[in-house]
Enzyme design. Structure first.
Site, PDB file in Angstrom:
ATOM      1  N   ASP A  23     -11.937  96.799  19.577  1.00 12.69           N
ATOM      2  CA  ASP A  23     -12.530  95.726  20.363  1.00 12.69           C
ATOM      3  C   ASP A  23     -13.526  94.887  19.581  1.00 12.69           C
ATOM      4  OD1 ASP A  23     -11.139  96.014  22.834  1.00 12.69           O
ATOM      5  OD2 ASP A  23     -12.235  97.890  23.134  1.00 12.69           O
ATOM      6  N   ARG A  43     -29.583 101.148  22.564  1.00 12.92           N
ATOM      7  CA  ARG A  43     -29.296  99.723  22.742  1.00 12.92           C
ATOM      8  C   ARG A  43     -30.430  98.792  22.355  1.00 12.92           C
ATOM      9  NH1 ARG A  43     -24.580 101.170  21.783  1.00 12.92           N
ATOM     10  NH2 ARG A  43     -23.304 101.955  23.501  1.00 12.92           N
ATOM     11  N   ASP A  70     -24.502  98.751  29.240  1.00 15.26           N
ATOM     12  CA  ASP A  70     -24.868  98.384  27.873  1.00 15.26           C
ATOM     13  C   ASP A  70     -24.998  96.871  27.680  1.00 15.26           C
ATOM     14  OD1 ASP A  70     -25.150 100.975  26.946  1.00 15.26           O
ATOM     15  OD2 ASP A  70     -23.007 101.182  26.515  1.00 15.26           O
ATOM     16  N   SER A  78     -13.620 106.844  26.719  1.00 10.79           N
ATOM     17  CA  SER A  78     -14.556 105.916  26.105  1.00 10.79           C
ATOM     18  C   SER A  78     -15.764 106.743  25.678  1.00 10.79           C
ATOM     19  CB  SER A  78     -14.961 104.855  27.125  1.00 10.79           C
ATOM     20  OG  SER A  78     -16.147 104.221  26.674  1.00 10.79           O
TER      21      SER A  78
END
Ligand code: ARG
Length: 400
Positions: free
Chosen positions: A16, A97, A126, A177
């Protein structure tokens, strides 16, 4: 119309984020894409990732070694705040993050970029953490999130990438994931989407199955200074080594798994699996040491602050005035939280079996039931008379 001239893209090496590179250039008219991969101790080799970005069309491919900063400036304050979102998730992904956002913003300034980008979809937490952190750190920067708009299925993304020479994943990609860093792993999707399905053993990497754990318990003494873990079994360790060693030690006994239903920021519930062996044990041990060294009112008041703090971190408000104000409170409380906690590791349980501190507020001659007892028992009577007075009056007035 071009969305931006020069973009710094948060890069993981996966399909991605790789596809984001040609997409930004071809579809959104970006002239130059600079990728940034952050090493947060996830254990991937970042050399090949650097190459991969260049092959996919990045003008510059940066790798930032940020593991130590991650532990010192993000994990340690969280441990001091005993952060557990909804009382269970130690925020291992959420804490990464704001740091990645900071690295992106710094690179954008250094390279004169007018935007930063990330590969998050529109469903998760996120994206919120990235976007809000970036706008807090530099409100002038644009934030681009191709995966929020492109509408690709996984197959579409792979097909799009192939057009630009991005090889489709060699091995059959994981049905889950997964996000990973030194603090832990977050696993979702695939069969885990059924909340009643037990997670298969194969999803776990940092924690052993109970069937494979040692048959003898193991003890570890964790030393803290001002609320920060500094030693294991009396050996002073640097922050990264301490977390790595403790992950090993604890994971080996099958400790550190969480399986929970979680309330995401975007309003949906999701089923989440976490492994965060060291972090979970450190929070437990730290909380115990606070109970020894803080007064009753500070301890109890802080427990409420911790819930707010956990929410603030989860909800992407790391760089916010509320978080700064909470930090000031937390830091003040940690001044005397030094000492050691003994933890027994056995068959999936980390049990606290001892604690000590030079700043201990425990007073044996007041607590003891032996003849050494110094507590004034008679004083209790007057105390209770006044303590209960309001209740007595209420009862007199309301009972018939
Ligand atoms: N639910 C967790 C959080 O919001 C984990 C997110 C994991 N991210 C991922 N890309 N798998 O912090």
């Amino acid at each position: 119309m071009s969305r931006a001239e020069k973009v710094v893209l948060a890069y993981s090496g996966g399909v991605d984020t790789s596809v984001c590179i040609p997409y930004l250039k071809e579809e959104w008219g970006v002239k130059e894409v600079i990728t940034l991969a952050a090493d947060l101790g996830q254990g991937d080799e970042l050399g090949p990732i650097k190459e991969k970005a260049l092959k996919a069309g990045a003008a510059v491919s940066l790798v930032a070694d940020a593991t130590e900063t991650f532990v010192k400036d993000y994990a340690f304050p969280a441990i001091q705040a005993n952060t557990l979102y909804e009382n269970r998730y130690p925020l291992s992904t959420a804490l990464a993050r704001p740091l990645i956002a900071k690295l992106l913003v710094e690179a954008a300034v250094e390279y004169g970029a007018d935007a930063v980008a990330h590969g998050c979809t529109g469903k998760g937490n996120d994206q919120v953490r990235f976007d809000v952190s970036i706008m807090a750190l530099n409100p002038k920067l644009k934030v681009l999130a191709p995966a929020r708009e492109w509408g690709f299925s996984r197959e579409d993304a792979i097909a799009y990438g192939e057009r630009f020479g991005i090889p489709s994943p060699v091995k059959k990609s994981s049905p889950y994931s997964i996000d990973r860093n030194l603090l832990g792993r977050s696993i979702e999707a695939g069969i885990l989407e059924d909340p009643m399905t037990e997670p298969p053993e194969e999803i776990y990497v940092m924690t052993k199955a109970i069937a494979d754990t040692p048959d003898e318990p193991e003890y570890v003494d964790i030393g803290f200074e001002r609320g920060i873990p500094t030693s294991l079994n009396g050996n002073t360790l640097d922050p990264v080594t301490l977390i790595s060693q403790l992950n090993q030690l604890v994971g080996n006994h099958g400790i550190g798994r969480v399986d929970m239903m979680e309330n995401r920021l975007v309003g949906i519930k999701s089923r989440e699996i976490y492994e965060a062996p060291a972090l979970l044990v450190l929070i437990n041990a730290h909380r115990d040491l606070e109970s020894l060294t803080l007064t009753a009112d500070v301890t109890q008041y802080k427990r409420g602050i911790e819930q707010t703090y956990s929410q603030v971190v989860y909800q992407g408000l790391w760089y916010s005035p509320l978080k700064e104000a909470l930090d000031a409170f937390i830091q003040k409380t940690q001044e005397r939280v030094s000492g050691a906690v003994r933890v027994k590791l056995f068959k999936g349980n980390a049990t606290i079996v001892g604690r000590k501190s030079d700043n201990s507020l425990y007073t044996p001659d007041l607590a003891t039931y032996t003849s050494e007892d110094q507590f004034d028992h008679k004083a209790a009577e007057g105390f209770i008379y006044i303590w209960g007075l309001g209740t007595r009056i209420w009862s007199q007035k309301t009972s018939v």
